[in-house]
Design a protein around this motif. Structure first.
Motif, PDB file in Angstrom:
ATOM      1  N   VAL A  69       0.856  -1.191   0.000  1.00  0.00           N
ATOM      2  CA  VAL A  69       0.000   0.000   0.000  1.00  0.00           C
ATOM      3  C   VAL A  69       0.889   1.237   0.000  1.00  0.00           C
ATOM      4  N   PRO A  70       0.804   2.069  -1.037  1.00  0.00           N
ATOM      5  CA  PRO A  70       1.641   3.274  -1.064  1.00  0.00           C
ATOM      6  C   PRO A  70       1.229   4.263   0.012  1.00  0.00           C
ATOM      7  N   ALA A  71       2.188   5.064   0.450  1.00  0.00           N
ATOM      8  CA  ALA A  71       1.906   6.069   1.472  1.00  0.00           C
ATOM      9  C   ALA A  71       0.912   7.096   0.935  1.00  0.00           C
ATOM     10  N   LYS A  72       0.087   7.593   1.814  1.00  0.00           N
ATOM     11  CA  LYS A  72      -0.883   8.635   1.441  1.00  0.00           C
ATOM     12  C   LYS A  72      -0.157   9.885   0.927  1.00  0.00           C
ATOM     13  N   ARG A 106       2.562   9.935  -0.646  1.00  0.00           N
ATOM     14  CA  ARG A 106       3.078   9.657  -1.980  1.00  0.00           C
ATOM     15  C   ARG A 106       1.969   9.801  -3.020  1.00  0.00           C
ATOM     16  N   LEU A 107       0.761   9.436  -2.631  1.00  0.00           N
ATOM     17  CA  LEU A 107      -0.374   9.539  -3.550  1.00  0.00           C
ATOM     18  C   LEU A 107      -0.915  10.959  -3.652  1.00  0.00           C
ATOM     19  N   TYR A 108      -0.836  11.682  -2.546  1.00  0.00           N
ATOM     20  CA  TYR A 108      -1.376  13.046  -2.508  1.00  0.00           C
ATOM     21  C   TYR A 108      -0.323  14.033  -2.008  1.00  0.00           C
ATOM     22  N   PRO A 109       0.806  14.158  -2.730  1.00  0.00           N
ATOM     23  CA  PRO A 109       1.837  15.111  -2.303  1.00  0.00           C
ATOM     24  C   PRO A 109       1.386  16.562  -2.462  1.00  0.00           C
ATOM     25  N   GLU A 110       0.359  16.796  -3.278  1.00  0.00           N
ATOM     26  CA  GLU A 110      -0.109  18.163  -3.517  1.00  0.00           C
ATOM     27  C   GLU A 110      -0.771  18.784  -2.296  1.00  0.00           C
ATOM     28  N   HIS A 111      -1.053  17.974  -1.274  1.00  0.00           N
ATOM     29  CA  HIS A 111      -1.732  18.504  -0.089  1.00  0.00           C
ATOM     30  C   HIS A 111      -0.877  18.448   1.175  1.00  0.00           C
ATOM     31  N   ILE A 112       0.400  18.101   1.080  1.00  0.00           N
ATOM     32  CA  ILE A 112       1.201  17.915   2.299  1.00  0.00           C
ATOM     33  C   ILE A 112       1.660  19.239   2.892  1.00  0.00           C
ATOM     34  N   GLY A 113       1.490  20.355   2.173  1.00  0.00           N
ATOM     35  CA  GLY A 113       1.884  21.656   2.706  1.00  0.00           C
ATOM     36  C   GLY A 113       3.382  21.760   2.882  1.00  0.00           C
ATOM     37  N   ASN A 114       3.806  22.214   4.066  1.00  0.00           N
ATOM     38  CA  ASN A 114       5.236  22.407   4.332  1.00  0.00           C
ATOM     39  C   ASN A 114       5.919  21.163   4.898  1.00  0.00           C
ATOM     40  N   ASN A 115       5.184  20.088   5.044  1.00  0.00           N
ATOM     41  CA  ASN A 115       5.769  18.857   5.582  1.00  0.00           C
ATOM     42  C   ASN A 115       6.678  18.198   4.553  1.00  0.00           C
ATOM     43  N   ARG A 116       7.775  17.654   5.031  1.00  0.00           N
ATOM     44  CA  ARG A 116       8.715  16.971   4.151  1.00  0.00           C
ATOM     45  C   ARG A 116       9.097  15.622   4.760  1.00  0.00           C
ATOM     46  N   ALA A 117       9.074  14.605   3.929  1.00  0.00           N
ATOM     47  CA  ALA A 117       9.412  13.268   4.408  1.00  0.00           C
ATOM     48  C   ALA A 117      10.907  13.151   4.659  1.00  0.00           C
ATOM     49  N   SER A 118      11.288  12.308   5.597  1.00  0.00           N
ATOM     50  CA  SER A 118      12.708  12.048   5.846  1.00  0.00           C
ATOM     51  C   SER A 118      13.284  11.244   4.679  1.00  0.00           C
ATOM     52  N   PRO A 119      14.604  11.285   4.507  1.00  0.00           N
ATOM     53  CA  PRO A 119      15.222  10.616   3.344  1.00  0.00           C
ATOM     54  C   PRO A 119      14.856   9.143   3.203  1.00  0.00           C
ATOM     55  N   ILE A 120      14.655   8.432   4.318  1.00  0.00           N
ATOM     56  CA  ILE A 120      14.385   6.997   4.213  1.00  0.00           C
ATOM     57  C   ILE A 120      13.050   6.724   3.536  1.00  0.00           C
ATOM     58  N   HIS A 121      12.148   7.724   3.560  1.00  0.00           N
ATOM     59  CA  HIS A 121      10.835   7.537   2.946  1.00  0.00           C
ATOM     60  C   HIS A 121      10.794   7.967   1.478  1.00  0.00           C
ATOM     61  N   ALA A 122      11.846   8.649   1.015  1.00  0.00           N
ATOM     62  CA  ALA A 122      11.803   9.262  -0.315  1.00  0.00           C
ATOM     63  C   ALA A 122      11.495   8.258  -1.424  1.00  0.00           C
ATOM     64  N   ASP A 123      12.231   7.170  -1.472  1.00  0.00           N
ATOM     65  CA  ASP A 123      12.012   6.163  -2.515  1.00  0.00           C
ATOM     66  C   ASP A 123      11.691   4.808  -1.901  1.00  0.00           C
ATOM     67  N   LEU A 124      11.012   4.826  -0.754  1.00  0.00           N
ATOM     68  CA  LEU A 124      10.732   3.596  -0.021  1.00  0.00           C
ATOM     69  C   LEU A 124       9.854   2.641  -0.823  1.00  0.00           C
ATOM     70  N   TYR A 125       8.850   3.180  -1.490  1.00  0.00           N
ATOM     71  CA  TYR A 125       7.952   2.336  -2.281  1.00  0.00           C
ATOM     72  C   TYR A 125       8.723   1.641  -3.399  1.00  0.00           C
ATOM     73  N   GLN A 126       9.591   2.379  -4.066  1.00  0.00           N
ATOM     74  CA  GLN A 126      10.384   1.803  -5.149  1.00  0.00           C
ATOM     75  C   GLN A 126      11.372   0.755  -4.611  1.00  0.00           C
ATOM     76  N   GLN A 127      11.978   1.044  -3.452  1.00  0.00           N
ATOM     77  CA  GLN A 127      12.885   0.066  -2.834  1.00  0.00           C
ATOM     78  C   GLN A 127      12.156  -1.226  -2.513  1.00  0.00           C
ATOM     79  N   PHE A 128      10.960  -1.067  -1.965  1.00  0.00           N
ATOM     80  CA  PHE A 128      10.154  -2.217  -1.593  1.00  0.00           C
ATOM     81  C   PHE A 128       9.903  -3.105  -2.819  1.00  0.00           C
ATOM     82  N   HIS A 129       9.518  -2.489  -3.918  1.00  0.00           N
ATOM     83  CA  HIS A 129       9.227  -3.260  -5.123  1.00  0.00           C
ATOM     84  C   HIS A 129      10.491  -3.886  -5.724  1.00  0.00           C
TER      85      HIS A 129
END
Length: 380
Positions: free
Chosen positions: A131-134, A136-159
């Motif tokens: 299940v992709p992160a919310k 990741r699916l809706y980055p247009e609504h995250i505002g000023n929040n930024r994911a930590s580096p480990i989450h950046a390509d986590l979905y791709q790493q998983f696959h």
């Protein structure tokens, strides 16, 4: 924090203390001791405490006030939520860094590979529903929040890890992204997908199962009905305790249109009896699968055209329910042909408390010496 915001915050703090002191004194003055009491056994103290709590609900008021200040001045909630733009809320698990994340990632990949190997001993195939992160699916609504580096390509790493280990894991991210133009695939105020998003994921997973396996028995027809749409306060609103004093500041509730799936009338009689005793698919996972609000279980039945056993659990993450299932009587006595493991990507770098299981069995399952998984995370 700007100077103006600092002054407002300090003034609010002093006001809050003053109001609390005044209200406390009135509560003390109004106290009437019971006709019979004993100082020795604590009855008098208990009587005063009960009166104080009843007459002075300052804890709830204070919670509301400070939550309102954090929300209005800093756009923040309690630990557990990240407040985005346009009334969108996100789990902070999709953003926060964790120094143990790389180790946990490797450890969880080892566990997944171990589960695959354990299932293979019984001629059972594993299909991962990542299940992709919310965010990741809706980055247009995250505002000023930024994911930590480990989450950046986590979905791709998983696959990539699943491809390397030859574990079937259809791309749910692309399917869900494509469906965004048709409606919301994740709830705005909740961690989870909508019934529509769950249906899109179920359709993609079912297509992968049909492409790779032939499930035993005749296909069964399942029909999904749509209920009325109702307001729904998502689980992430619990981390913004503004109710009841500042309820109007809360993000507006989601519109949740629930769905229900049931076997069609044609499956009654002999076919239904066959279905009950020949369940060839097991679903294991988290609240994405366990919570009936999303109807993921029902959507899988409809698109697979087969019944399934659901062993997902709320609030336990993806790993514990799987290990529990592997040691269950259902797994030992009536093994399925395919196990669908629903596994949100955000759990991959998170630790698991596996103390309830036999540690030697867990260690064997993980196969901690797996060099390929260590190489993927760079921990050689």
């Amino acid at each position: 924090m700007s100077k103006t915001a600092e002054k407002i915050y300090i003034a609010s703090f002093i006001t809050m203390l003053s109001l609390g002191f005044i209200t406390s004194m009135s509560g003390v003055i109004d106290y009437k001791q019971p006709k019979t009491y004993s100082v020795l056994d604590g009855n008098l103290a208990k009587s005063f405490e009960d009166h104080y709590d009843k007459e002075l609900p300052m804890k709830d008021i204070g919670t509301n006030v400070w939550a309102a200040l954090d929300f209005v001045l800093f756009n923040e909630g309690r630990q557990g939520v990240k407040i985005g733009a346009d009334g969108w809320l996100y789990s902070d698990e999709e953003f926060k860094p964790d120094p143990t994340g790389p180790h946990n990632l490797s450890d969880n990949l080892n566990t997944i590979e171990g589960v695959r190997n354990e299932l293979a001993k019984h001629n059972i195939k594993l299909v991962m529903a990542i299940v992709p992160a919310k965010a990741r699916l809706y980055p247009e609504h995250i505002g000023n929040n930024r994911a930590s580096p480990i989450h950046a390509d986590l979905y791709q790493q998983f696959h990539k890890a699943m491809d390397r280990d030859e574990i079937i894991a259809p791309d749910l991210l692309t399917a869900l992204e494509s469906a965004k133009s048709q409606g919301q695939v994740f709830l705005r105020t909740d961690t989870h997908w909508t019934p529509m998003g769950a249906d899109i994921a179920a359709k993609r997973l079912s297509a992968a199962v049909a492409h790779n396996f032939v499930l035993p028995g005749e296909p069964q027809k399942y029909v999904t009905s749509v209920d009325k749409t109702e307001p729904y306060h998502g689980d992430l609103t619990r981390f913004i305790p503004l109710d009841p004093l500042f309820e109007t500041l809360m993000p507006r509730p989601d519109d949740l249109q629930k769905r229900n799936t049931a076997a069609a009338s044609q499956t009654e009689g002999a076919d239904a009896l066959f279905a009950e005793n020949n369940i060839s698919v097991a679903l294991v996972g988290t609240s994405y699968s366990a919570n009936p609000n999303w109807n993921f279980e029902g959507a899988l039945r409809e698109h697979l055209q087969h019944d399934l056993g659901n062993y997902a659990e709320d609030g336990r993450g993806p790993v514990l329910p799987m290990l529990k299932y592997l040691q269950s009587d259902d797994f030992k006595n009536t093994p399925p042909q395919v196990v669908i493991w629903e596994f949100p990507e955000r759990y991959l770098p998170m630790p698991n408390d596996l103390s309830e299981f036999d540690q030697e069995w867990v260690a064997r399952l993980k196969d901690l010496g797996d060099e390929q998984n260590l190489a993927l995370t760079g921990n050689r």
